[in-house]
Design an enzyme around this catalytic site. Structure first.
Site, PDB file in Angstrom:
ATOM      1  CE  LYS A 115      30.541 -13.730  51.909  1.00 54.90           C
ATOM      2  NZ  LYS A 115      31.957 -13.854  51.954  1.00 54.90           N
ATOM      3  CE  LYS A 197      30.247 -20.417  53.253  1.00 55.59           C
ATOM      4  NZ  LYS A 197      31.319 -20.331  52.328  1.00 55.59           N
ATOM      5  CE  LYS A 200      38.869 -17.699  53.913  1.00 56.52           C
ATOM      6  NZ  LYS A 200      38.131 -17.002  52.860  1.00 56.52           N
TER       7      LYS A 200
END
Ligand code: ATP
Ligand code: LTN
Length: 336
Positions: A115, A197, A200
């Site tokens: 992130k 992965k 969303k």
């Protein structure tokens, strides 16, 4: 006498519209675990603030996520559902746990590294402290079991380490939680890049199936899913695209790996992808429909959230008071 059920805690962040990966890795299992455990399911809105949000959208997604929990089958008669920020004890316990956490433990987390790269313009303390807030979520309720996808395993280890550290430094206080990670579907991959992965918040909408997608969109996205040129439908860890589609098919159809492989022996990729898309749509579309109905009943959603807050606050305050006392924070005695 009936045995007391063990506590279970889990949460999803209202950071976007959940995908089938969130459903398979987490919410689907929450529903089946409701009878066996005393379940507490949260909407982790404070976690979401670690990445920039549009405030009005975050508020709307909070309600949408609750509507989704209900539409998937989380039952307010059996399980507590609440919004994380409504129970301030989560932030308070985070502070105490922060004083026992080392920066090195947090800076090595995979999610933090990923992130930080993705949001290089906003690498904030919250992003790094994310696992400590998650530990507080779990430990506040003495949760013994935490159903999550594989990507949360590292964070769960921190929660376990902090529980043990606190118990050793003071005296036994927290239950050391165990992860419940499904055997199949704990790591659903992107439809466009099966090395990563499904997420969303992926910028490429074709990479995920959102729980809001309609039938045509679901089928179109599966048709475009990246596979390979071998034309063989079988599980193979070196062929991540096909294995991922087979996993999704098994989870939604309830078939085993062997049954699915046998069913698609000699079948072309086009027909296989169509079958996966239809199977997923058969489950997802009715959920999306029910979600819309729940979302239209704002009073009902608010009632659940308010009741959830009351139940969760009671449990959380009991634990926080214990922790404050053990660490030496002074509380005056109530005089009659
Ligand atoms: P974001 O993209 O905003 O980071 P996310 O899609 O990774 O979000 P989370 O809200 O972080 O989703 O996760 C909710 C739950 O879904 C967690 O239990 C997590 O382990 C599970 N989960 C997330 N991604 C996957 C995946 N690809 N496969 C299986 N489970 C997953
Ligand atoms: N970090 C989790 C969401 C989450 C969570 C939790 C999961 C917040 N608090 C406590 C289990 C237990 C995620 O899935 N990204």
């Amino acid at each position: 006498m009936e045995d007391k059920k063990l506590r279970l805690f889990s949460a999803v962040q209202p950071s976007g519209i959940p995908t089938i990966a969130n459903y398979i890795g987490a919410i689907k299992n929450w529903v089946t675990l409701q009878d066996e455990y005393e379940c507490i399911y949260s909407i982790a809105d404070l976690h979401t603030l670690t990445v920039k949000q549009v405030p009005a959208e975050l508020r709307q997604r909070t309600l949408e996520l609750l509507a989704l929990y209900l539409a998937c089958g989380v039952d307010p008669e059996k399980s507590v559902m609440f919004v994380q920020s409504h129970v301030p004890q989560h932030a308070e316990l985070t502070w105490i746990l922060n004083t026992m956490t080392y920066p090195g433990e947090l800076s090595r987390m995979t999610q933090y590294k990923d992130k930080s790269k993705k949001h290089a313009e906003n690498v904030n303390m919250g992003l790094m402290d994310y696992p400590v807030l998650m530990a507080a979520d779990i430990l506040l309720y003495n949760a013994a079991v935490v159903p999550v996808g594989k990507d949360q395993k590292q964070h769960l280890e921190i929660a376990r380490d902090l529980a043990v550290r606190f118990n050793n430094r003071y005296s036994p206080t927290f239950t050391v939680p165990e992860g419940f990670i499904p055997k199949m579907g704990a790591n659903i991959m992107s439809l466009q890049d099966p090395e990563h992965k499904m997420s969303k918040s992926d910028a490429n909408e074709n990479a995920f199936i959102s729980m809001n997608d309609d039938r045509d969109t679901i089928i179109r996205k599966f048709k475009r899913a990246v596979t390979d040129s071998e034309n063989l439908i079988a599980f193979d860890e070196n062929r991540k695209g096909i294995s991922n589609l087979l996993t999704i098919y098994c989870v939604f159809s309830g078939k085993t790996a062997g049954q699915a492989e046998a069913e698609f022996k000699g079948v072309g990729y086009g027909d296989f992808k169509l079958a996966v898309g239809e199977t997923v749509a058969n489950t997802i579309c009715p959920i999306a429909e029910r979600k819309k109905q729940y979302l239209a009943d704002r009073d009902y959603l608010d009632k659940i959230i308010i009741e959830g807050k009351e139940k969760a606050s009671y449990m959380a305050q009991k634990m926080l008071a214990k922790v404050y006392k053990k660490v030496g924070l002074y509380t005056p005695e109530r005089k009659k």
